[in-house]
Design an enzyme around this catalytic site. Structure first.
Site, PDB file in Angstrom:
ATOM      1  N   CYS A 130      38.303   5.998 -10.597  1.00 41.84           N
ATOM      2  CA  CYS A 130      37.640   6.431  -9.706  1.00 41.84           C
ATOM      3  C   CYS A 130      38.740   6.516  -8.540  1.00 41.84           C
ATOM      4  CB  CYS A 130      36.461   4.850  -9.260  1.00 41.84           C
ATOM      5  SG  CYS A 130      36.284   5.285 -10.942  1.00 41.84           S
ATOM      6  N   HIS A 133      34.335   4.969  -2.816  1.00 40.50           N
ATOM      7  CA  HIS A 133      33.247   6.059  -3.749  1.00 40.50           C
ATOM      8  C   HIS A 133      32.409   6.093  -4.745  1.00 40.50           C
ATOM      9  CE1 HIS A 133      33.322   5.953  -8.513  1.00 40.50           C
ATOM     10  NE2 HIS A 133      34.005   5.091  -8.840  1.00 40.50           N
ATOM     11  N   ASN A 193      27.394   7.402 -10.681  1.00 41.10           N
ATOM     12  CA  ASN A 193      28.795   7.155  -9.977  1.00 41.10           C
ATOM     13  C   ASN A 193      29.645   8.017 -11.133  1.00 41.10           C
ATOM     14  OD1 ASN A 193      31.749   5.699 -10.597  1.00 41.10           O
ATOM     15  ND2 ASN A 193      31.496   4.526 -11.076  1.00 41.10           N
TER      16      ASN A 193
END
Length: 328
Positions: free
Chosen positions: A122, A255, A285
């Site tokens: 990520c 993020h 996500n």
């Protein structure tokens, strides 16, 4: 004369299959897994996500996002002298050839530009932009295409409701170019391998097959605790390196993993939530794609304007984390 790397184009792509929480809950119920829109949303802030079609790989999502970024930047593919793809779900399971090389081929680039992948999960986009920034400032490259592309739906265990409801697929891209005007003002990267087990795909290639689990495994509480701890610190480091303060930040793009983590970071930095770009509700996500997806959304709807300072930060498996401060 000081050389900066400057973002001159952004692009994004979401695959056409959009799955709401209610739709996902119904699919999971058919497998005996109980969840609900309320359960998912209250824990993550996610309402929907997109899944790639069976015939779509990370490179396919990447070239769609890259093409949009190149068009905004006014650059042809053959003007790009480096391609960096951040992905934890590359086209090839053995990770070669790199997805960046496949993207180079699919974009029709025949100029022998450098192409490679970055694996920081990520945090991948932050890592990749930092690498591009260093190459441009060193004078070795002029135009760099950075892409975050993920097909996380391929590595989710749909028997595990604690993880399968959180992730989606997508791609985001930026074009950075050498400029006399300030662009990327600072970058800060960190990692701590002692936390490698809290977010991982523990399986290994052996005898041409996966030995062990090929699914994503996550200790959600441990990831949450570590993320909240490091994000504010690395953001402050990036601001200090640029000799700026949170008051100089026009937009925060964290993020897009969990709305609670995002709000906590903004609060610790003293930034109002109105200055935070949020797409996690509609995208889920998307790992390395989440920051460039959110950046492109805010650029194209007019929120982010030229001259504004944008703080981007992320955490990922490894355990990795980092931040970028950029003037648009």
């Amino acid at each position: 004369m000081t050389v900066y790397s400057k973002i001159i184009g952004t692009g994004s792509y979401l695959p056409p299959q959009r799955v709401t929480n209610d739709e996902l809950a119904a699919q999971l119920a058919s497998k005996g897994i109980e969840t609900s829109d309320e359960w998912i949303f209250t824990r993550s802030g996610i309402s929907a996500r997109h899944y790639a079609l069976p015939e779509q790989n990370a490179s396919d999502l990447a070239i769609a996002a890259a093409s949009a970024a190149l068009e905004m930047a006014g650059k042809r593919p053959d003007e790009i002298d480096m391609v960096i793809v951040a992905s934890s779900t590359p086209d090839c399971h053995g990770s070669f050839p790199s997805t960046a090389c496949i993207v180079q081929q699919k974009l029709g680039m025949n100029n022998h530009s450098a192409a490679f992948d970055v694996s920081a999960v990520c945090s991948g986009f932050v890592y990749a932009v930092s690498v591009a920034d260093a190459f441009i400032k060193a004078g070795n490259h002029k135009n760099v295409l950075v892409i975050g592309a993920e097909v996380f739906s391929r590595i989710l265990d749909f028997q595990d409701r604690t993880t399968c409801v959180l992730f989606g697929d997508g791609a985001g891209a930026v074009v950075l170019t050498a400029s006399n005007e300030p662009g990327v003002l600072s970058t800060k990267l960190h990692a701590d391998g002692s936390h490698a087990d809290i977010l991982s795909i523990p399986g290994k290639l052996a005898g041409g097959a996966v030995a062990g689990s090929g699914y994503l495994h996550m200790d959600g509480q441990a990831v949450f605790k570590l993320a909240v701890s490091v994000l504010e610190k690395v953001a402050t480091e990036a601001l200090d390196a640029a000799q700026l303060t949170p008051l100089d930040v026009d937009w925060l793009i964290p993020h897009q993993a969990n709305i609670r983590i995002m709000k906590s970071t903004a609060k610790k930095l003293g930034l109002p939530e109105e200055k935070m770009v949020v797409t996690v509700d509609q995208h889920g996500n998307t790992s390395a794609a989440s920051i460039p997806l959110a950046l492109d959304a805010a650029v194209r709807d007019g929120r982010i304007k030229p001259g504004q300072n944008v703080l981007m930060e992320g955490v990922g498996g490894g355990f990795t984390w980092g931040a970028i401060l950029a003037r648009m």
